[in-house]
Scaffold this motif. Structure first.
Motif, short mmCIF file in Angstrom:
data_model
loop_
_atom_site.label_atom_id
_atom_site.label_comp_id
_atom_site.label_asym_id
_atom_site.label_seq_id
_atom_site.Cartn_x
_atom_site.Cartn_y
_atom_site.Cartn_z
N ALA A 64 0.81 -1.00 -0.27
CA ALA A 64 0.05 0.14 0.03
C ALA A 64 0.95 1.42 0.07
CB ALA A 64 -0.98 -0.12 1.15
N MET A 65 2.19 1.45 0.70
CA MET A 65 2.81 2.38 0.80
C MET A 65 3.38 2.56 -0.54
SD MET A 65 5.10 1.51 4.23
CE MET A 65 6.63 2.61 3.74
N ALA A 66 3.72 1.65 -1.50
CA ALA A 66 4.38 1.72 -2.74
C ALA A 66 3.36 2.27 -3.84
CB ALA A 66 4.99 0.30 -3.29
N GLY A 67 1.97 1.98 -3.33
CA GLY A 67 0.92 2.57 -4.53
C GLY A 67 0.89 4.08 -4.17
N ARG A 68 0.93 4.50 -2.65
CA ARG A 68 0.82 5.80 -2.45
C ARG A 68 2.12 6.58 -3.14
NH1 ARG A 68 -1.11 3.53 2.55
NH2 ARG A 68 1.04 4.30 3.45
N LEU A 69 3.16 6.04 -3.09
CA LEU A 69 4.47 6.60 -3.28
C LEU A 69 4.41 6.89 -4.77
CD1 LEU A 69 6.91 4.97 -0.81
CD2 LEU A 69 6.31 7.59 -1.08
N THR A 70 3.86 5.99 -5.20
CA THR A 70 3.98 5.95 -7.04
C THR A 70 2.50 6.52 -7.69
OG1 THR A 70 3.25 3.66 -7.21
CG2 THR A 70 5.44 3.87 -6.97
N GLY A 71 1.52 6.41 -7.02
CA GLY A 71 0.27 6.51 -7.71
C GLY A 71 -0.05 5.85 -8.80
N ARG A 72 0.55 4.68 -8.57
CA ARG A 72 0.12 3.47 -9.64
C ARG A 72 -0.70 2.58 -9.15
NH1 ARG A 72 6.42 2.57 -12.16
NH2 ARG A 72 6.67 4.90 -12.71
N GLY A 73 -1.40 1.73 -10.07
CA GLY A 73 -2.29 0.56 -9.47
C GLY A 73 -2.04 -0.86 -9.53
N ARG A 74 -0.82 -1.23 -10.14
CA ARG A 74 -0.55 -2.71 -10.34
C ARG A 74 0.72 -3.16 -9.69
NH1 ARG A 74 1.43 -2.79 -15.87
NH2 ARG A 74 1.37 -5.25 -15.73
N VAL A 75 0.54 -4.34 -9.01
CA VAL A 75 1.65 -5.00 -8.29
C VAL A 75 1.59 -6.29 -9.13
CG1 VAL A 75 2.20 -6.36 -6.11
CG2 VAL A 75 0.93 -4.16 -6.09
N LEU A 76 3.28 -6.66 -9.13
CA LEU A 76 3.50 -7.83 -9.99
C LEU A 76 4.27 -8.64 -8.87
CD1 LEU A 76 5.56 -6.91 -13.21
CD2 LEU A 76 3.17 -7.51 -12.82
N ALA A 77 3.45 -10.03 -8.76
CA ALA A 77 3.99 -10.94 -7.55
C ALA A 77 4.71 -11.98 -8.28
CB ALA A 77 2.75 -11.56 -6.69
N ASP B 45 16.66 5.19 5.24
CA ASP B 45 16.53 6.50 5.74
C ASP B 45 16.11 7.45 4.73
OD1 ASP B 45 16.45 8.39 7.60
OD2 ASP B 45 18.64 8.71 7.88
N ASP B 46 15.05 7.35 4.24
CA ASP B 46 14.56 8.15 3.20
C ASP B 46 13.04 8.79 3.72
OD1 ASP B 46 12.92 9.21 0.99
OD2 ASP B 46 14.20 8.01 -0.28
N GLU B 47 13.06 9.95 3.82
CA GLU B 47 11.73 10.77 4.32
C GLU B 47 10.58 10.23 3.73
OE1 GLU B 47 10.23 15.31 5.48
OE2 GLU B 47 11.97 14.88 4.74
N ARG B 48 10.77 10.21 2.56
CA ARG B 48 9.48 9.65 1.61
C ARG B 48 8.73 8.32 2.26
NH1 ARG B 48 10.08 8.21 -3.69
NH2 ARG B 48 11.80 7.66 -3.29
N PHE B 49 9.88 7.48 2.34
CA PHE B 49 9.42 6.14 2.78
C PHE B 49 8.96 6.07 4.33
CE2 PHE B 49 11.50 5.16 -0.92
CZ PHE B 49 10.57 4.10 -1.63
N VAL B 50 9.64 6.92 5.09
CA VAL B 50 9.23 6.97 6.55
C VAL B 50 8.11 7.54 6.77
CG1 VAL B 50 9.98 8.01 8.74
CG2 VAL B 50 11.99 6.93 7.09
N MET B 51 7.69 8.80 6.04
CA MET B 51 6.53 9.46 6.37
C MET B 51 5.25 8.59 5.66
SD MET B 51 7.39 11.70 8.45
CE MET B 51 6.02 12.78 8.43
N GLU B 52 5.54 7.63 4.89
CA GLU B 52 4.33 6.80 4.50
C GLU B 52 4.07 5.57 5.46
OE1 GLU B 52 2.16 7.02 2.05
OE2 GLU B 52 2.82 8.68 1.42
N MET B 53 5.03 5.27 6.46
CA MET B 53 4.80 4.24 7.27
C MET B 53 3.63 4.44 8.37
SD MET B 53 8.67 3.14 7.92
CE MET B 53 8.42 1.69 9.01
N PRO B 54 2.69 3.90 8.22
CA PRO B 54 1.53 4.27 9.15
C PRO B 54 1.74 3.86 10.81
CG PRO B 54 1.02 2.23 8.21
CD PRO B 54 2.34 2.54 7.61
N SER B 55 2.64 2.86 10.81
CA SER B 55 2.79 2.13 12.30
C SER B 55 3.84 3.17 13.22
CB SER B 55 3.12 0.78 12.46
OG SER B 55 4.19 0.88 11.31
N ARG B 56 3.73 2.83 14.36
CA ARG B 56 4.54 3.54 15.43
C ARG B 56 5.99 3.31 15.39
NH1 ARG B 56 1.78 3.71 21.29
NH2 ARG B 56 2.86 5.48 21.49
N LEU B 57 6.79 4.32 15.52
CA LEU B 57 8.34 4.18 15.42
C LEU B 57 8.81 5.08 16.85
CD1 LEU B 57 9.18 5.67 11.98
CD2 LEU B 57 9.10 3.33 12.64
#
Length: 459
Positions: A151-164, A289-301
């Motif tokens: 979900a973090m990746a989806g918000r960061l990229t604004g895209r809608g597909r996941v390749l598993a 340690d990248d602010e874009r990723f850290v600020m997308e983390m919803p859980s506590r730190l």
């Protein structure tokens, strides 16, 4: 019909229930379940025994139920598939049972700086093991952690597909799909010989992909050895690499973060948590340690913070404004119940093991896995599911025997040989708690059954 009023639950009294319904303006309890589809409702009363009012009768009833259980200490177990029989040092249980850690809810009161420090130490140890900079306070389980990473990746990229690209436990895939289905579509790229099919992956990779999802070890225990190539291709189109993993092997295996992974997720059950009745589970999310990723983390730190007293430090929430605690309904994701007590358990486990202990454990797991593969593959009528490198789990195929018949026959001998995946395939798991003699016993039992089955069918 006589209404039963529970002696310890006052809300079961008819007048109490009526008062609560009146307070919220509801005619009946059914109104609270209006959003649940009829097809999912039981449509009958629960099949429960007659209420046992006396405590001693209830205790006897529960003891009778528990007596039907068989633990992995009583039976030889090769069961894995997400919950593993790793050894838990006695001191781990001793520490987490202490009153300052053990609580009735979530293992985490909201203002307890000693607990905050313990969880900070856990985060630090996990970060070192994973070669990552930021690790969260544990989420509910590893399934949720991976779903959140995607979900973090989806918000960061604004895209809608996941390749598993890997085999994924069906239960995990179901949970992840349920969590992200409103914003992301999962497209599975079938593995080739246990690991990612790079040619098929490249054919489906384009600038509409939000995340490339790799499970390593996969649901069948295969270790992805070409993660760096996958990450390079994903990054070339702006996709984020999300890895779901079990951290048990990173004392010897190269962590995903050093092979191009952007978000690493998984479960810590293997690090100091028992199997119990399906496992004590807790999830981790790790990022650079990248602010874009850290600020997308919803859980506590939890982090080290200065106080108003010069030279004095304490421990508390970092970037609290990220969370739904602060954002409420505007939050990117709901934080939910943490499994913080399990984080403390894992922190104790990792501090006991240290880098040398984790390296020794990883080497032992690889060796035991390979030994089990060789012993079973040497049996006529049994072959390995693939040729990939495996950690802890692997598959075997039977011909002409059926996997379910193998399980039934060996279970009668006190052996749980594995998890049936299909008619001919069995998922086998070994850990450091599985001795070479245990593996020999499994191989002998399988060999005897397969031989008898072949004679019976005239093979």
């Amino acid at each position: 019909m006589t209404t039963f009023v529970h002696p310890y639950i006052p809300n079961t009294a008819p007048e109490s229930r009526a008062a609560m319904l009146a307070a919220v303006g509801a005619e009946s309890v059914e109104e609270f379940y209006a959003d649940v589809p009829e097809s999912l409702r039981l449509q009958r009363a629960l099949d429960l025994p007659t209420p046992l009012v006396a405590e001693q009768d209830l205790a006897r009833h529960v003891r009778g139920i528990l007596a039907t259980n068989r633990s992995t200490e009583e039976r030889l177990s090769f069961l894995g598939a997400g919950t593993y029989n790793h050894y838990v040092p006695a001191v781990v249980d001793e520490v987490i049972r202490r009153s300052e850690f053990l609580t009735a809810y979530a293992g985490e009161p909201y203002e307890d700086h000693g607990r905050f420090q313990a969880l900070f130490e856990y985060q630090s140890l996990m970060a070192e093991l994973l070669a990552m900079d930021v690790v969260n306070v544990p989420t509910y389980d590893g399934y949720q952690a991976t779903a959140t990473g995607l979900a973090m990746a989806g918000r960061l990229t604004g895209r809608g597909r996941v390749l598993a690209l890997s085999d994924v436990l069906p239960e995990k895939l179901s949970k992840v799909h349920d969590y992200i289905r409103t914003s992301l579509a999962i497209e599975q790229v079938a593995p080739a010989d246990g690991t990612a099919d790079l040619d098929a992956f490249r054919e489906q990779l384009d600038d509409g992909v939000a995340a490339v999802w790799i499970e390593t070890p996969s649901a069948t225990g295969a270790v992805e050895t070409r993660l760096a190539e996958i990450a390079e291709a994903a990054h070339a189109v702006g996709a984020i690499v999300v890895v779901g993993t079990d951290p048990i092997g990173y004392g010897v295996l190269t962590p995903p973060s050093m092979q191009g992974a952007d978000i690493v997720t998984g479960d810590i059950q293997s690090l100091g948590l028992h199997q119990w009745f399906g496992g004590a589970h807790a999830g981790f999310i790790a990022v650079h340690d990248d602010e874009r990723f850290v600020m997308e983390m919803p859980s506590r730190l939890f982090g080290l913070e200065s106080t108003d007293v010069p030279g004095e430090y304490g421990f508390g929430d970092v970037a609290y404004e990220r969370t739904s605690f602060a954002q409420r309904e505007e939050g990117k994701e709901w934080v939910g119940t943490a499994a913080a007590l399990w984080g403390i358990a894992t922190g104790v486990y990792l501090s006991l093991m240290g880098p040398a202990g984790m390296a020794e454990l990883g080497e032992l797991l690889l060796a035991r896995t390979r030994h089990a593969q060789q012993k079973l593959a040497a049996i006529p009528g049994v072959e390995l599911g693939d040729t990939a490198l495996h950690l802890r789990e692997f598959t075997v195929r039977f011909a002409p025997a059926r996997a379910a018949d193998v399980v039934t026959a060996l279970r009668a001998q006190g052996i749980e040989p594995g998890v049936v995946l299909d008619e001919r395939t069995l998922l086998v798991c070994v850990t450091e708690a599985t001795s070479a003699a245990d593996i020999d016993r499994l191989a002998d039992a399988v060999s005897a059954f397969v031989s008898d089955d072949s004679k019976e069918h005239g093979a």
